[in-house]
Design a protein around this motif. Structure first.
Motif, mmCIF file in Angstrom:
data_model
loop_
_atom_site.group_PDB
_atom_site.id
_atom_site.type_symbol
_atom_site.label_atom_id
_atom_site.label_comp_id
_atom_site.label_asym_id
_atom_site.label_seq_id
_atom_site.Cartn_x
_atom_site.Cartn_y
_atom_site.Cartn_z
ATOM 1 N N ASP A 82 0.854 -1.381 0.105
ATOM 2 C CA ASP A 82 0.023 -0.061 -0.172
ATOM 3 C C ASP A 82 0.958 1.283 -0.049
ATOM 4 O O ASP A 82 0.565 2.366 -0.224
ATOM 5 N N THR A 83 2.260 1.080 0.206
ATOM 6 C CA THR A 83 2.993 2.345 0.279
ATOM 7 C C THR A 83 4.272 1.920 -0.416
ATOM 8 O O THR A 83 4.632 0.689 -0.793
ATOM 9 N N PRO A 84 5.162 2.822 -1.046
ATOM 10 C CA PRO A 84 6.336 2.622 -1.498
ATOM 11 C C PRO A 84 7.101 1.562 -0.816
ATOM 12 O O PRO A 84 7.222 1.466 0.740
ATOM 13 N N GLN B 41 4.314 -4.762 -8.752
ATOM 14 C CA GLN B 41 4.619 -3.473 -8.058
ATOM 15 C C GLN B 41 5.962 -2.856 -8.760
ATOM 16 O O GLN B 41 6.336 -1.851 -8.296
ATOM 17 N N LEU B 42 6.517 -3.257 -9.771
ATOM 18 C CA LEU B 42 7.597 -2.767 -10.431
ATOM 19 C C LEU B 42 7.284 -2.075 -11.724
ATOM 20 O O LEU B 42 6.391 -2.509 -12.428
ATOM 21 N N ALA B 43 8.139 -0.916 -11.982
ATOM 22 C CA ALA B 43 8.201 -0.300 -13.381
ATOM 23 C C ALA B 43 9.512 -0.188 -13.735
ATOM 24 O O ALA B 43 10.254 -0.006 -12.942
ATOM 25 N N TRP B 44 9.666 -0.728 -15.006
ATOM 26 C CA TRP B 44 11.138 -0.888 -15.261
ATOM 27 C C TRP B 44 11.453 -0.474 -16.630
ATOM 28 O O TRP B 44 10.506 -0.463 -17.516
ATOM 29 N N VAL B 45 12.677 0.355 -16.942
ATOM 30 C CA VAL B 45 13.097 1.024 -18.282
ATOM 31 C C VAL B 45 14.423 0.528 -18.365
ATOM 32 O O VAL B 45 15.289 0.834 -17.431
ATOM 33 N N LYS C 55 2.440 3.155 -15.252
ATOM 34 C CA LYS C 55 2.050 1.967 -14.281
ATOM 35 C C LYS C 55 2.033 2.332 -12.927
ATOM 36 O O LYS C 55 3.129 3.163 -12.286
ATOM 37 N N PRO C 56 0.875 2.357 -11.998
ATOM 38 C CA PRO C 56 1.068 2.531 -10.407
ATOM 39 C C PRO C 56 2.014 1.540 -9.888
ATOM 40 O O PRO C 56 1.370 0.638 -9.353
ATOM 41 N N ALA C 57 3.153 1.871 -9.956
ATOM 42 C CA ALA C 57 4.353 0.987 -9.322
ATOM 43 C C ALA C 57 4.647 1.494 -8.126
ATOM 44 O O ALA C 57 4.608 2.845 -7.809
ATOM 45 N N ARG C 58 5.124 0.501 -7.108
ATOM 46 C CA ARG C 58 5.778 1.074 -5.886
ATOM 47 C C ARG C 58 7.284 1.208 -5.906
ATOM 48 O O ARG C 58 7.941 1.727 -5.043
ATOM 49 N N LEU C 59 7.826 0.733 -6.806
ATOM 50 C CA LEU C 59 9.465 0.594 -6.966
ATOM 51 C C LEU C 59 9.693 0.733 -8.587
ATOM 52 O O LEU C 59 9.018 0.197 -9.279
ATOM 53 N N LEU C 60 10.610 1.897 -8.935
ATOM 54 C CA LEU C 60 10.695 2.125 -10.175
ATOM 55 C C LEU C 60 12.256 1.782 -10.315
ATOM 56 O O LEU C 60 13.170 2.406 -9.753
ATOM 57 N N GLN D 65 7.473 9.746 -6.327
ATOM 58 C CA GLN D 65 6.159 9.193 -6.112
ATOM 59 C C GLN D 65 6.193 7.622 -5.552
ATOM 60 O O GLN D 65 5.341 7.127 -5.113
ATOM 61 N N GLN D 66 7.551 7.257 -5.653
ATOM 62 C CA GLN D 66 7.900 5.991 -5.445
ATOM 63 C C GLN D 66 9.381 5.745 -5.046
ATOM 64 O O GLN D 66 10.032 6.710 -5.298
ATOM 65 N N THR D 67 9.501 4.505 -4.466
ATOM 66 C CA THR D 67 11.022 4.383 -4.425
ATOM 67 C C THR D 67 11.780 4.035 -5.720
ATOM 68 O O THR D 67 11.260 3.350 -6.593
ATOM 69 N N THR D 68 12.877 4.548 -5.814
ATOM 70 C CA THR D 68 13.592 4.493 -7.409
ATOM 71 C C THR D 68 15.183 4.018 -7.156
ATOM 72 O O THR D 68 15.860 4.598 -6.179
#
Length: 589
Positions: free
Chosen positions: A346-348, A425-429, A502-507, A534-537
């Motif tokens: 529910d949080t980063p 929970q991940l967004a990746w580039v 993407k509504p991710a918690r970790l970028l 807005q998230q952990t990166t």
């Protein structure tokens, strides 16, 4: 190939029948029905000839038999067509299931394992080798049961009429499978070598195609052209060896089948001349018995001949299944363990590592013990020379590499969390953007729903709007396979926008500015820095400018984290970061 290995592969191939069991059963049953129709057709034809020639009955009196014979012809054709279609559908179902197994296993292994082999070899495994199993399942397996049932049914029809003709067929039948097996063993080994050569040729050709510019710059084009020509010649010779064995098996089968039919014909010829007065149970040889035996004799051998014709399909299937079965079996040990726990985020996220050692799929260490804490909402830049272990760490966080030690996500051990649950929970580039969907909009949303206001804002932040107006259909423009028609920089901007949507918690970012010019890179980095709040990166980068605004900078060297802290702290002390900045400044000067 060793005999034990070949038997193991054949057992594995038979186990895959379950994916097309219904179609295979239908093909066998339709073949059995067709065999009964063949016997009925031969019986009617022999009866008609007996009645017309010997009994001198008028043709009008035999109209009913003629109609039945015509019906048998039509029914036999319909049953053969239905059997072919049932076998084809069974083969398609089994091949689809095998491809799904391979894709599921590749997904479980992850890109870190897949990159260990050339892309061409995976294409050969998924396409060529699985495709070669179609004839084995569609025709060879159903024909195996027919090769037993049809001759047995024909013998049951012939023996009550003439035991000598039945005995001739029974005595000569084993010769065909005997010689078929002798030739087939060589064909299976030749096919296996052929598939190995094809996989090697595909991988080498694809790698040379990708590196053609480098080869041209180093004046290696001629040499590589010669190497490809030699590999192609070797593959052509292996293919001709397989075809030669296939034609040899067909010739052997035709020879023995023709010889047996000729013996039956000679027997009845001498019987009609009164020279061979046996085999007819003392009632005298009749035209009906001779025609029935001679009509059914080719049909007796036809299933065996068909089995011989399809025997090369078995050899092809064994050759293709060798690498496929080995991959599906051996790669089980290299699959990253997938937990079952589903955790609600529910949080980063907060990442904590204690004595974390990144491992290869085969069990080798890729890093020294790592200890770090990536706090919720923090932005960390990871830098280091090539080969320092940055990408290995990223692959662990993505769930694609195993590890030893502890790696906790909000207090939960990562290896215990379901991979699907974690990757949601991940967004990746990454460095090489992939655009698998058909249109630009589909590549951005990937089956998710976003309102137009948010979509337009993200497109502006990622710099997609800069070239969107030049596309003929805007967001609905077809991109083709792999984003054809877009530059690498444009594709990278789309990948960045996709990650931001993407509504991710970790970028996780792996050189997100690669492939971009300086202006585009600055545009994208500003967008990522804004989204990172807005998230952990965690971002891997070789660019040292603009890192002062990040919360922390981690420096890796030889598989270990040698420095951790803010930009200002690390620049104030002697260390690798300071050396890298000074070296970069000297290069500029």
């Amino acid at each position: 190939m060793e005999k034990s290995r070949q038997q193991h592969i054949l057992r594995w191939l038979r186990q895959q029948r379950k994916h097309g069991a219904r179609g295979l059963r239908a093909a066998s049953l339709l073949g059995f029905a067709g065999a009964l129709v063949i016997i009925a057709q031969a019986w009617l034809l022999a009866s008609l000839l007996q009645n017309l020639i010997v009994a001198q009955q008028p043709r009008g009196a035999l109209l009913y038999e003629f109609i039945l014979l015509l019906f048998c012809f039509i029914l036999r054709a319909g049953l053969n067509y239905a059997r072919e279609m049932a076998g084809y559908r069974a083969g398609v179902a089994i091949r689809r299931a095998l491809r799904q197994q391979v894709l599921d296993r590749l997904n479980a292994l992850g890109p870190a394992w897949i990159q260990g082999k050339p892309a061409g070899s995976w294409a050969t495994l998924l396409l060529e080798q699985i495709e070669e199993m179609q004839e084995y399942y569609a025709r060879y397996l159903p024909q195996m049961s027919l090769a037993v049932f049809v001759p047995f049914a024909i013998l049951m029809a012939i023996f009550p009429i003439n035991w000598a003709a039945g005995l001739i067929l029974l005595a000569t039948a084993p010769l065909i499978p005997l010689f078929m097996a002798m030739v087939g063993m060589g064909a299976a080994e030749a096919n296996r070598r052929n598939f190995v050569a094809l996989a090697r040729l595909s991988g080498d050709f694809y790698d040379r195609l990708r590196g053609r510019e480098t080869l041209r710059l180093f004046h290696r084009a001629k040499a590589e052209q010669q190497a490809i020509a030699e590999s192609t010649t070797d593959f052509r010779e292996r293919t001709m060896e397989v075809l030669r064995l296939a034609f040899l098996s067909s010739a052997v089968l035709e020879f023995f089948a023709s010889l047996a039919i000729a013996v039956v014909a000679v027997y009845f010829g001498f019987s009609y001349l009164g020279e061979l007065n046996f085999g007819h149970y003392g009632s005298g040889v009749t035209l009906f018995a001779g025609f029935l035996a001679l009509i059914l004799a080719p049909e007796f051998f036809q299933p065996l001949r068909d089995l011989g014709t399809f025997y090369h399909a078995k050899a092809q299937a064994v050759g293709g299944a060798d690498a496929l079965e080995r991959f599906l079996t051996e790669s089980l040990d290299n699959t990253v363990s997938n937990g079952t726990a589903t955790v609600a985020f529910d949080t980063p996220v907060t990442l904590q590592a204690r004595d974390l050692v990144v491992m290869t799929p085969q069990g080798g260490a890729l890093s020294q013990p790592l200890n770090f804490t990536l706090a919720a909402g923090k932005r960390v830049a990871l830098i280091g020379q090539s080969g320092a272990g940055k990408t290995a760490l990223m692959n662990v966080l993505l769930g694609f590499l195993p590890y030893q030690g502890e790696l906790r996500v909000n207090g939960h051990e990562l290896r215990d969390i379901s991979r699907d649950s974690w990757q949601q929970q991940l967004a990746w580039v990454g460095q090489n953007p992939t655009l698998p969907a058909t249109t630009l909009r589909e590549n951005l949303l990937l089956n998710s729903t976003v309102d137009e206001t948010t979509l337009n804002r993200v497109l502006e932040c990622a710099g997609v709007n800069a070239f969107l107006a030049r596309l003929p259909q805007g967001l609905d423009t077809p991109l083709g396979d792999g984003g054809l028609g877009l530059s690498v920089g444009q594709a990278q901007r789309i990948a960045v926008a996709r990650a931001l949507l993407k509504p991710a918690r970790l970028l996780l970012l792996d050189e997100p500015g690669s492939g971009l010019d300086s202006q585009s890179e600055q545009h994208v980095m500003n967008a990522l820095q804004q989204a990172a709040t807005q998230q952990t990166t965690l971002m891997i980068t070789h660019q040292l400018h603009d890192l002062a605004s990040w919360d922390e900078v981690w420096v890796m060297q030889s598989g270990q984290l040698v420095q951790q802290g803010s930009w200002q702290q690390l620049m104030a002390q002697d260390g690798l970061l300071r050396e890298m900045v000074q070296h970069r400044q000297q290069e500029i000067v």
